[in-house]
Design a protein around this motif. Structure first.
Motif, PDB file in Angstrom:
ATOM      1  N   GLU A   1      -0.001  10.971   2.680  1.00  0.00           N
ATOM      2  CA  GLU A   1      -0.388  10.038   3.735  1.00  0.00           C
ATOM      3  C   GLU A   1       0.753   9.083   4.078  1.00  0.00           C
ATOM      4  O   GLU A   1       0.957   8.745   5.246  1.00  0.00           O
ATOM      5  N   GLU A   2       1.495   8.650   3.075  1.00  0.00           N
ATOM      6  CA  GLU A   2       2.633   7.767   3.321  1.00  0.00           C
ATOM      7  C   GLU A   2       3.761   8.498   4.034  1.00  0.00           C
ATOM      8  O   GLU A   2       4.404   7.934   4.920  1.00  0.00           O
ATOM      9  N   ARG A   3       4.001   9.742   3.652  1.00  0.00           N
ATOM     10  CA  ARG A   3       5.073  10.499   4.299  1.00  0.00           C
ATOM     11  C   ARG A   3       4.797  10.687   5.790  1.00  0.00           C
ATOM     12  O   ARG A   3       5.715  10.898   6.567  1.00  0.00           O
ATOM     13  N   LYS A   4       3.534  10.602   6.187  1.00  0.00           N
ATOM     14  CA  LYS A   4       3.163  10.764   7.595  1.00  0.00           C
ATOM     15  C   LYS A   4       3.021   9.433   8.336  1.00  0.00           C
ATOM     16  O   LYS A   4       2.651   9.420   9.501  1.00  0.00           O
ATOM     17  N   ALA A   5       3.297   8.316   7.665  1.00  0.00           N
ATOM     18  CA  ALA A   5       3.081   6.986   8.265  1.00  0.00           C
ATOM     19  C   ALA A   5       4.371   6.173   8.261  1.00  0.00           C
ATOM     20  O   ALA A   5       4.683   5.480   7.293  1.00  0.00           O
ATOM     21  N   PHE A   6       5.100   6.240   9.357  1.00  0.00           N
ATOM     22  CA  PHE A   6       6.393   5.551   9.462  1.00  0.00           C
ATOM     23  C   PHE A   6       6.304   4.070   9.099  1.00  0.00           C
ATOM     24  O   PHE A   6       7.215   3.516   8.496  1.00  0.00           O
ATOM     25  N   LYS A   7       5.190   3.410   9.439  1.00  0.00           N
ATOM     26  CA  LYS A   7       5.057   1.967   9.205  1.00  0.00           C
ATOM     27  C   LYS A   7       5.204   1.580   7.738  1.00  0.00           C
ATOM     28  O   LYS A   7       5.500   0.429   7.439  1.00  0.00           O
ATOM     29  N   VAL A   8       4.967   2.502   6.808  1.00  0.00           N
ATOM     30  CA  VAL A   8       5.062   2.149   5.390  1.00  0.00           C
ATOM     31  C   VAL A   8       6.344   2.656   4.727  1.00  0.00           C
ATOM     32  O   VAL A   8       6.608   2.338   3.569  1.00  0.00           O
ATOM     33  N   TRP A   9       7.135   3.411   5.452  1.00  0.00           N
ATOM     34  CA  TRP A   9       8.353   3.956   4.851  1.00  0.00           C
ATOM     35  C   TRP A   9       9.289   2.871   4.333  1.00  0.00           C
ATOM     36  O   TRP A   9       9.954   3.042   3.322  1.00  0.00           O
ATOM     37  N   HIS A  10       9.371   1.745   5.038  1.00  0.00           N
ATOM     38  CA  HIS A  10      10.378   0.739   4.698  1.00  0.00           C
ATOM     39  C   HIS A  10      10.207   0.170   3.291  1.00  0.00           C
ATOM     40  O   HIS A  10      11.191  -0.199   2.654  1.00  0.00           O
ATOM     41  N   GLY A  11       8.969   0.110   2.792  1.00  0.00           N
ATOM     42  CA  GLY A  11       8.761  -0.397   1.434  1.00  0.00           C
ATOM     43  C   GLY A  11       9.300   0.572   0.390  1.00  0.00           C
ATOM     44  O   GLY A  11      10.003   0.174  -0.547  1.00  0.00           O
ATOM     45  N   ILE A  12       9.001   1.834   0.591  1.00  0.00           N
ATOM     46  CA  ILE A  12       9.474   2.882  -0.331  1.00  0.00           C
ATOM     47  C   ILE A  12      10.996   2.984  -0.246  1.00  0.00           C
ATOM     48  O   ILE A  12      11.696   2.993  -1.260  1.00  0.00           O
ATOM     49  N   ALA A  13      11.496   3.025   0.993  1.00  0.00           N
ATOM     50  CA  ALA A  13      12.950   3.125   1.216  1.00  0.00           C
ATOM     51  C   ALA A  13      13.666   1.896   0.672  1.00  0.00           C
ATOM     52  O   ALA A  13      14.755   2.003   0.097  1.00  0.00           O
ATOM     53  N   GLY A  14      13.043   0.722   0.843  1.00  0.00           N
ATOM     54  CA  GLY A  14      13.655  -0.515   0.359  1.00  0.00           C
ATOM     55  C   GLY A  14      13.823  -0.514  -1.146  1.00  0.00           C
ATOM     56  O   GLY A  14      14.880  -0.904  -1.667  1.00  0.00           O
ATOM     57  N   ALA A  15      12.805  -0.079  -1.863  1.00  0.00           N
ATOM     58  CA  ALA A  15      12.909  -0.004  -3.329  1.00  0.00           C
ATOM     59  C   ALA A  15      14.016   0.970  -3.736  1.00  0.00           C
ATOM     60  O   ALA A  15      14.796   0.686  -4.653  1.00  0.00           O
ATOM     61  N   GLU A  16      14.091   2.097  -3.034  1.00  0.00           N
ATOM     62  CA  GLU A  16      15.126   3.083  -3.339  1.00  0.00           C
ATOM     63  C   GLU A  16      16.519   2.534  -3.035  1.00  0.00           C
ATOM     64  O   GLU A  16      17.443   2.703  -3.819  1.00  0.00           O
ATOM     65  N   MET A  17      16.667   1.846  -1.902  1.00  0.00           N
ATOM     66  CA  MET A  17      17.963   1.255  -1.548  1.00  0.00           C
ATOM     67  C   MET A  17      18.376   0.204  -2.574  1.00  0.00           C
ATOM     68  O   MET A  17      19.539   0.151  -2.997  1.00  0.00           O
ATOM     69  N   LEU A  18      17.424  -0.635  -2.973  1.00  0.00           N
ATOM     70  CA  LEU A  18      17.742  -1.678  -3.953  1.00  0.00           C
ATOM     71  C   LEU A  18      18.207  -1.069  -5.275  1.00  0.00           C
ATOM     72  O   LEU A  18      19.154  -1.551  -5.886  1.00  0.00           O
ATOM     73  N   ARG A  19      17.548  -0.003  -5.699  1.00  0.00           N
ATOM     74  CA  ARG A  19      17.910   0.657  -6.954  1.00  0.00           C
ATOM     75  C   ARG A  19      19.247   1.385  -6.815  1.00  0.00           C
ATOM     76  O   ARG A  19      20.157   1.218  -7.624  1.00  0.00           O
ATOM     77  N   ASP A  20      19.372   2.154  -5.756  1.00  0.00           N
ATOM     78  CA  ASP A  20      20.504   3.059  -5.590  1.00  0.00           C
ATOM     79  C   ASP A  20      21.773   2.358  -5.108  1.00  0.00           C
ATOM     80  O   ASP A  20      22.853   2.573  -5.641  1.00  0.00           O
ATOM     81  N   THR A  21      21.645   1.508  -4.100  1.00  0.00           N
ATOM     82  CA  THR A  21      22.810   0.876  -3.473  1.00  0.00           C
ATOM     83  C   THR A  21      23.178  -0.444  -4.127  1.00  0.00           C
ATOM     84  O   THR A  21      24.351  -0.745  -4.300  1.00  0.00           O
ATOM     85  N   PHE A  22      22.161  -1.228  -4.488  1.00  0.00           N
ATOM     86  CA  PHE A  22      22.419  -2.567  -5.014  1.00  0.00           C
ATOM     87  C   PHE A  22      22.307  -2.659  -6.532  1.00  0.00           C
ATOM     88  O   PHE A  22      22.592  -3.698  -7.104  1.00  0.00           O
ATOM     89  N   GLY A  23      21.855  -1.606  -7.178  1.00  0.00           N
ATOM     90  CA  GLY A  23      21.788  -1.599  -8.635  1.00  0.00           C
ATOM     91  C   GLY A  23      20.693  -2.469  -9.221  1.00  0.00           C
ATOM     92  O   GLY A  23      20.775  -2.888 -10.381  1.00  0.00           O
ATOM     93  N   VAL A  24      19.639  -2.755  -8.446  1.00  0.00           N
ATOM     94  CA  VAL A  24      18.513  -3.532  -8.973  1.00  0.00           C
ATOM     95  C   VAL A  24      17.732  -2.617  -9.913  1.00  0.00           C
ATOM     96  O   VAL A  24      17.330  -1.521  -9.531  1.00  0.00           O
ATOM     97  N   THR A  25      17.531  -3.061 -11.142  1.00  0.00           N
ATOM     98  CA  THR A  25      16.869  -2.213 -12.139  1.00  0.00           C
ATOM     99  C   THR A  25      15.526  -2.755 -12.607  1.00  0.00           C
ATOM    100  O   THR A  25      14.797  -2.054 -13.296  1.00  0.00           O
ATOM    101  N   ASP A  26      15.198  -3.978 -12.235  1.00  0.00           N
ATOM    102  CA  ASP A  26      13.939  -4.582 -12.677  1.00  0.00           C
ATOM    103  C   ASP A  26      12.770  -3.846 -12.007  1.00  0.00           C
ATOM    104  O   ASP A  26      12.579  -3.948 -10.792  1.00  0.00           O
TER     105      ASP A  26
END
Length: 194
Positions: A77-102
């Motif tokens: 359901e999330e994969r089909k709903a663009f409006k919620v992608w930013h939360g999932i993508a944001g967590a991934e960006m923070l982990r992957d690009t910024f090194g946030v591990t908490d």
């Protein structure tokens, strides 16, 4: 704790003025809720609130790629709903690009739009701060603010109810996380009252 000023500058460069102002307001609301209810360091809440929409205005393809790389439970359901992608993508960006591990911060960003069962205090705070931040002006915002002042559980239950009603009106798919969270908070409130 991360250097919040560096993130503030990054967001100022990558978000529209309106979205940046929202992020600053959610940061302030998150810190205030942490101080009111305890259970989480207000500075950690301030940081998580600030960065919750870090991917909100990234191009659709960037959000999609980050979302699909996420190791966190992403439902159909999330994969089909663009409006919620930013939360999932944001967590991934923070982990992957910024090194946030908490994990608490990553989960707070990941679930700030849909909620989930078993949310930590920080996750609840960011979810609620996003709904009650200073610039919010939807029809039920005063009720939402009042419920949140009473307790995190009452705020969560009402916030999830608003979200579900909005999804139902749009005939949109409902992520199982949202349904499970709603059921959890209704049960919690029934137990407190009974």
């Amino acid at each position: 704790m991360e250097n919040i000023e560096e993130y503030r500058q990054y967001l100022k460069q990558h978000l529209s003025p309106k979205r940046f102002a929202h992020s600053v307001n959610v940061s302030a609301a998150s810190a205030a809720l942490a101080e009111r209810f305890g259970g989480v360091d207000p500075e950690k809440a301030r940081f998580a609130g600030l960065i919750h929409d870090i991917c909100k205005e990234e191009p659709r393809d960037v959000q999609y790629t980050l979302m699909m790389r996420s190791s966190l439970d992403v439902c159909e359901e999330e994969r089909k709903a663009f409006k919620v992608w930013h939360g999932i993508a944001g967590a991934e960006m923070l982990r992957d690009t910024f090194g946030v591990t908490d994990p608490d911060i990553l989960y707070a960003v990941r679930y700030h739009t849909i909620g989930r069962a078993g949310m930590s205090v920080l996750e609840q705070i960011v979810y609620l701060a996003d709904m009650i931040s200073e610039e919010r002006d939807y029809s039920d915002v005063d009720v939402m603010r009042q419920k949140t002042r009473e307790s995190l559980a009452k705020g969560m239950c009402y916030g999830l109810e608003i979200s579900l009603q909005k999804l139902l009106r749009r005939e949109a798919l409902i992520p199982h996380h949202t349904v499970e969270a709603y059921n959890e908070y209704v049960t919690k409130l029934q137990q407190q009252e009974g």
